[in-house]
Enzyme design. Structure first.
Site, PDB file in Angstrom:
ATOM      1  N   SER A 174       0.839  -1.198   0.000  1.00  0.00           N
ATOM      2  CA  SER A 174       0.000   0.000   0.000  1.00  0.00           C
ATOM      3  C   SER A 174       0.871   1.244   0.000  1.00  0.00           C
ATOM      4  CB  SER A 174      -0.890   0.008   1.256  1.00  0.00           C
ATOM      5  OG  SER A 174      -1.508   1.265   1.458  1.00  0.00           O
ATOM      6  N   TYR A 187      -2.167  -1.049  10.494  1.00  0.00           N
ATOM      7  CA  TYR A 187      -2.294  -1.454   9.094  1.00  0.00           C
ATOM      8  C   TYR A 187      -1.085  -0.995   8.287  1.00  0.00           C
ATOM      9  CZ  TYR A 187      -4.151  -1.312   4.281  1.00  0.00           C
ATOM     10  OH  TYR A 187      -4.333  -1.442   2.922  1.00  0.00           O
TER      11      TYR A 187
END
Length: 282
Positions: A174, A187
């Site tokens: 990401s 995360y």
């Protein structure tokens, strides 16, 4: 400009695509050219979002596709229909990638059904927004790490005995691995771990002829968004990117196809960035 509705904010992870408004766009944009003809792929998190878009695109390019999903049966059924509409074969595998036993079984079932394994796409993930880091519980941290990074490691361990020279592994990381996200600290940490895992495995597997690369999406309209953020965040989602909008799953899947096929035959240890220029938008 498309408005991303806040009246469908969801209360479960990883979210349900059939409840989203508007629906994500997963349909491939161009005719297939046989770039994965005869290949077998496993895609985790393949019931929706980037995973579904990738499954459908791989099928259009000639692959037979197994995909892992957690509990989202209705979304998984739609992925099967979409893959079959491309003339492909789909094998849905229901379970939790955080369980090594399940990962071993998923790979075993795939090889039993299709006879081999050529491509592994590690895409499954969860995220839980928290305003204050001190409110992130131990249980949340452990769940996020178990799904996002342990799951990728377990799937690679399960797949390796079946992967031969020319096989490919792709890890979905990401933009948060590079710039962080203050509502998604745990995360973001897992996505940084995935980045390091991709690079380490690329070096480890080079002499076996197995390439390992990654994709680092930016803000993409998937079920994780309404399942993670409060209404005001859903409404403004993606508008901070350089392109001023969130991306769609079918804008990420071509990066995964490129890394899965021979077009990227001289690439390993690299990461592609379909992020709408978000990394520039500081």
């Amino acid at each position: 400009m498309t408005q991303y509705s806040d009246d469908r904010v969801q209360d479960q992870q990883p979210g349900l695509e059939h409840e989203m408004d508007p629906k994500p766009d997963y349909a491939p944009r161009y005719p297939g050219s046989g770039r994965l003809e005869g290949k077998v792929a496993i895609i985790t998190g393949g019931d929706s979002g980037i995973g579904r878009a990738t499954a459908v695109l791989f099928a259009r390019e000639g692959a037979r596709v197994a995909f892992v999903y957690k509990t989202e049966d209705r979304d998984a059924e739609e992925t099967v229909r979409a893959v079959e509409a491309e003339g492909g074969e789909a094998l849905p595998l229901r379970g939790d990638v955080g369980s090594k036993d399940f990962c071993l079984q998923a790979v075993s079932d795939t090889v039993e059904r299709f006879g081999k394994l050529d491509v592994l796409v590690n895409n499954a993930a969860e995220q839980h927004a928290q305003e204050n880091f001190e409110d992130v519980s131990q249980e949340q941290m452990e769940a996020t790490f178990r799904t996002n990074i342990f799951g990728q490691m377990f799937m690679v361990q399960a797949a390796l005995p079946h992967l031969k020279k020319g096989a490919t592994i792709i890890g979905v990381t990401s933009v948060t691995a590079y710039r962080g996200q203050d509502l998604l600290i745990d995360y973001s940490a897992t996505k940084g771990a995935i980045l390091s895992f991709v690079r380490a495995m690329a070096s480890k597997l080079a002499d076996r002829g197995i390439r390992v690369n990654g994709v680092a999406p930016g803000p993409i309209w998937t079920p994780l968004i309404p399942a993670s953020f409060p209404p005001e965040k859903v409404e403004s989602f993606g508008k901070g990117s350089t392109l001023g909008r969130p991306g769609q799953p079918n804008e990420v899947a071509p990066s995964l196809l490129f890394l899965a096929c021979e077009d990227s035959s001289f690439m390993t240890g690299h990461v592609l960035h379909p992020d709408g220029g978000e990394a520039l938008a500081d």
